[in-house]
Scaffold this active site. Structure first.
Site, PDB file in Angstrom:
ATOM      1  N   LYS A   1      13.085  -4.312 -17.834  1.00  0.00           N
ATOM      2  CA  LYS A   1      12.056  -3.974 -18.838  1.00  0.00           C
ATOM      3  C   LYS A   1      12.440  -4.509 -20.215  1.00  0.00           C
ATOM      4  O   LYS A   1      11.574  -4.972 -20.974  1.00  0.00           O
ATOM      5  CB  LYS A   1      11.852  -2.457 -18.871  1.00  0.00           C
ATOM      6  CG  LYS A   1      11.179  -1.931 -17.616  1.00  0.00           C
ATOM      7  CD  LYS A   1      11.230  -0.414 -17.525  1.00  0.00           C
ATOM      8  CE  LYS A   1      10.557   0.068 -16.239  1.00  0.00           C
ATOM      9  NZ  LYS A   1      10.817   1.477 -15.946  1.00  0.00           N
TER      10      LYS A   1
ATOM     11  N   PHE B   1       0.857  -1.191   0.000  1.00  0.00           N
ATOM     12  CA  PHE B   1       0.000   0.000   0.000  1.00  0.00           C
ATOM     13  C   PHE B   1       0.893   1.240   0.000  1.00  0.00           C
ATOM     14  O   PHE B   1       0.743   2.159   0.771  1.00  0.00           O
ATOM     15  CB  PHE B   1      -0.947  -0.016   1.218  1.00  0.00           C
ATOM     16  CG  PHE B   1      -2.186   0.814   1.020  1.00  0.00           C
ATOM     17  CD1 PHE B   1      -3.019   0.623  -0.072  1.00  0.00           C
ATOM     18  CD2 PHE B   1      -2.533   1.795   1.943  1.00  0.00           C
ATOM     19  CE1 PHE B   1      -4.172   1.386  -0.251  1.00  0.00           C
ATOM     20  CE2 PHE B   1      -3.679   2.560   1.795  1.00  0.00           C
ATOM     21  CZ  PHE B   1      -4.498   2.360   0.694  1.00  0.00           C
TER      22      PHE B   1
ATOM     23  N   GLU C   1      12.500   4.338  -8.012  1.00  0.00           N
ATOM     24  CA  GLU C   1      12.306   3.154  -7.183  1.00  0.00           C
ATOM     25  C   GLU C   1      12.648   3.519  -5.736  1.00  0.00           C
ATOM     26  O   GLU C   1      13.307   4.534  -5.485  1.00  0.00           O
ATOM     27  CB  GLU C   1      13.242   2.028  -7.639  1.00  0.00           C
ATOM     28  CG  GLU C   1      13.044   1.586  -9.077  1.00  0.00           C
ATOM     29  CD  GLU C   1      11.677   0.982  -9.337  1.00  0.00           C
ATOM     30  OE1 GLU C   1      11.319   0.005  -8.687  1.00  0.00           O
ATOM     31  OE2 GLU C   1      10.955   1.519 -10.191  1.00  0.00           O
TER      32      GLU C   1
ATOM     33  N   GLU D   1       0.764  -5.090 -17.479  1.00  0.00           N
ATOM     34  CA  GLU D   1       1.040  -3.976 -18.388  1.00  0.00           C
ATOM     35  C   GLU D   1       1.965  -2.944 -17.746  1.00  0.00           C
ATOM     36  O   GLU D   1       2.860  -2.405 -18.399  1.00  0.00           O
ATOM     37  CB  GLU D   1      -0.269  -3.304 -18.805  1.00  0.00           C
ATOM     38  CG  GLU D   1      -0.120  -2.162 -19.785  1.00  0.00           C
ATOM     39  CD  GLU D   1       0.458  -2.610 -21.119  1.00  0.00           C
ATOM     40  OE1 GLU D   1      -0.180  -3.433 -21.777  1.00  0.00           O
ATOM     41  OE2 GLU D   1       1.560  -2.133 -21.508  1.00  0.00           O
TER      42      GLU D   1
ATOM     43  N   ASP E   1      16.775  -1.240 -13.722  1.00  0.00           N
ATOM     44  CA  ASP E   1      15.335  -1.135 -13.981  1.00  0.00           C
ATOM     45  C   ASP E   1      15.057  -1.319 -15.482  1.00  0.00           C
ATOM     46  O   ASP E   1      14.158  -2.066 -15.875  1.00  0.00           O
ATOM     47  CB  ASP E   1      14.857   0.249 -13.500  1.00  0.00           C
ATOM     48  CG  ASP E   1      13.409   0.517 -13.826  1.00  0.00           C
ATOM     49  OD1 ASP E   1      12.543  -0.060 -13.148  1.00  0.00           O
ATOM     50  OD2 ASP E   1      13.142   1.292 -14.763  1.00  0.00           O
TER      51      ASP E   1
ATOM     52  N   GLY F   1       5.308   7.270 -12.286  1.00  0.00           N
ATOM     53  CA  GLY F   1       4.354   8.129 -11.582  1.00  0.00           C
ATOM     54  C   GLY F   1       3.273   7.279 -10.929  1.00  0.00           C
ATOM     55  O   GLY F   1       2.905   6.231 -11.436  1.00  0.00           O
TER      56      GLY F   1
ATOM     57  N   THR G   1       4.248  -4.416  -4.562  1.00  0.00           N
ATOM     58  CA  THR G   1       5.323  -4.226  -3.592  1.00  0.00           C
ATOM     59  C   THR G   1       6.581  -3.826  -4.363  1.00  0.00           C
ATOM     60  O   THR G   1       6.560  -3.671  -5.586  1.00  0.00           O
ATOM     61  CB  THR G   1       5.576  -5.510  -2.775  1.00  0.00           C
ATOM     62  OG1 THR G   1       6.027  -6.546  -3.654  1.00  0.00           O
ATOM     63  CG2 THR G   1       4.303  -5.977  -2.061  1.00  0.00           C
TER      64      THR G   1
ATOM     65  N   VAL H   1       6.186  -2.339 -17.739  1.00  0.00           N
ATOM     66  CA  VAL H   1       6.976  -1.578 -18.718  1.00  0.00           C
ATOM     67  C   VAL H   1       6.196  -0.307 -19.055  1.00  0.00           C
ATOM     68  O   VAL H   1       5.027  -0.378 -19.438  1.00  0.00           O
ATOM     69  CB  VAL H   1       7.202  -2.399 -20.015  1.00  0.00           C
ATOM     70  CG1 VAL H   1       8.024  -1.606 -21.023  1.00  0.00           C
ATOM     71  CG2 VAL H   1       7.883  -3.717 -19.712  1.00  0.00           C
TER      72      VAL H   1
HETATM   73  N1  HSE Z   1      11.495   3.902 -11.409  1.00  0.00           N
HETATM   74  C1  HSE Z   1      10.845   3.643 -12.657  1.00  0.00           C
HETATM   75  C2  HSE Z   1      11.146   4.774 -13.612  1.00  0.00           C
HETATM   76  C3  HSE Z   1       9.373   3.516 -12.417  1.00  0.00           C
HETATM   77  O1  HSE Z   1      11.719   5.768 -13.194  1.00  0.00           O
HETATM   78  O2  HSE Z   1      10.844   4.667 -14.789  1.00  0.00           O
HETATM   79  C4  HSE Z   1       8.697   2.604 -13.356  1.00  0.00           C
HETATM   80  O3  HSE Z   1       9.311   1.362 -13.479  1.00  0.00           O
END
Ligand code: HSE
Length: 362
Positions: free
Chosen positions: A227, A11, A212, A152, A223, A325, A99, A155
């Site tokens: 993706k 949450f 993150e 979805e 990250d 976001g 999470t 990515v």
């Molecule tokens: N931390 C990631 C970004 C959020 O800045 O794109 C979405 O994965």
């Protein structure tokens, strides 16, 4: 009117934003989409767990500062998150997993997804770890249990790149993907061009909800690596693991280099790509690139992301939109719920072209 009961796992910003959407737009969504949403359980590392199978009143929870929220002492509440018990035993239709992402082994999110699918519950998640590291096995588990596994938001947050590739581009061959897939690093590179220093740029990205919980994954490219793996595996039918994808982030680029490049009309971007080779294998990488102003990715700035899909029949199709976001990522969860609703329990399979075994793929 159909109704879906949700268990929210985590949450933090994203599931809180989904709860806000349900409170603020639930009635409008029911009219537009033909279903209502009710939250019957919430678990959170800090707040504990809260269960009410008649539906949790979200308003008082949302009016409490996130840091001050505690479920202990509330009816149906506990200081203990009780994730496995809630996921397995609370009679929800959909488990919404949001999470934190663990890029090493995907845990604890991977177990959350497994428990839910094994219990015959649909899952939607924005969590890249389980999808990148175990997507194929989890999809098979979903099929075995007759439920959907939707992701979805793993990515480009709510920008529908996966669904565009998987649902709208039938009949053509996608030969590669390339794009800017991390809002935080893209925002930071833009702010360095503006003359802002790195710590402040990182703090801004965190305050805006892009980064993150540990921004290292954004800055070091991990990250984007996850993706790229998801795109390569889902869209190109590859079987890539982290060790197959060389990864370089933006930490070695100095603010001075960024400004010097900008003065020459070059813009540093963190680019992820995956390309099908002639032998059928897929090669992928993550690396910073200084692109000239006329390059299609040069204009993708701030938290805006873009993924180009290279195809045989249409040439290049680019999907561009927010990549991070709270609300934008919560929308991805809503789009997953809509997909579950539209598909119904009968058809949970991914089109065959996205699960075929590619020769020579790693
Ligand atoms: N931390 C990631 C970004 C959020 O800045 O794109 C979405 O994965």
């Amino acid at each position: 009117m159909d109704r879906y009961d949700l268990s929210l796992i985590g949450f933090g910003g994203v599931n809180r934003a989904l709860a806000e959407l349900i409170v603020q737009r639930g009635d409008d969504l029911a009219v537009e989409l033909g279903f209502t949403l009710r939250v019957v359980a919430i678990t959170d590392l800090r707040a504990g767990s809260l269960v009410d199978i008649d539906g949790i009143d979200l308003v008082p929870l949302l009016s409490t500062e996130p840091g001050a929220l505690s479920f202990a002492g509330l009816a149906g509440g506990s200081a203990d998150p009780r994730n496995e018990w809630v996921i397995r035993h609370v009679p929800a239709d959909i488990v919404v997993e949001a999470t934190y992402t663990n890029p090493t082994d995907g845990e604890p999110a991977l177990s959350h997804v497994r428990w839910a699918l094994e219990s015959g519950k649909h899952v939607c998640t924005t969590n890249k770890g389980p999808v990148a590291l175990a997507g194929r096995a989890l999809k098979a588990l979903a099929v075995d249990h007759g439920v959907s596994f939707e992701f979805e938001g793993s990515v480009l947050s709510g920008t529908p790149v996966l669904r565009t590739a998987q649902r709208l581009l039938g009949g053509l061959t996608i030969t590669g993907v390339q794009g800017i897939m991390n809002g935080t690093s893209n925002y930071i590179l833009g702010r360095l061009e503006d003359g802002v220093d790195l710590p402040r740029a990182i703090a801004e990205a965190q305050a805006l909800g892009y980064a993150e919980s540990d921004p290292t994954a954004d800055i070091e490219g991990h990250d984007v690596q996850l993706k790229v793996i998801i795109l390569a595996n889902e869209v190109l039918g590859a079987r890539l693991r982290r060790e197959d994808v060389p990864c370089e982030g933006i930490s070695a680029i100095t603010p001075q280099e960024v400004r010097d490049a900008a003065s020459k009309g070059l813009h540093w971007k963190l680019v992820g790509s995956a390309t099908r080779q002639e032998d059928g294998s897929v090669e992928a990488r993550v690396a910073p690139v200084a692109v000239p102003a006329h390059h299609p990715l040069a204009g993708i700035s701030g938290p805006l992301n873009a993924v180009s899909l290279h195809t045989d029949l249409l040439g290049t199709i680019t999907v561009s939109g927010p990549g991070a976001g709270r609300i934008e990522t919560a929308y991805a969860l809503l789009s997953d719920i809509i997909a579950i609703h539209q598909r119904g329990a009968a058809d949970t399979t991914t089109p065959a072209r996205f699960v075929r075994q590619e020769p020579n793929c790693v």
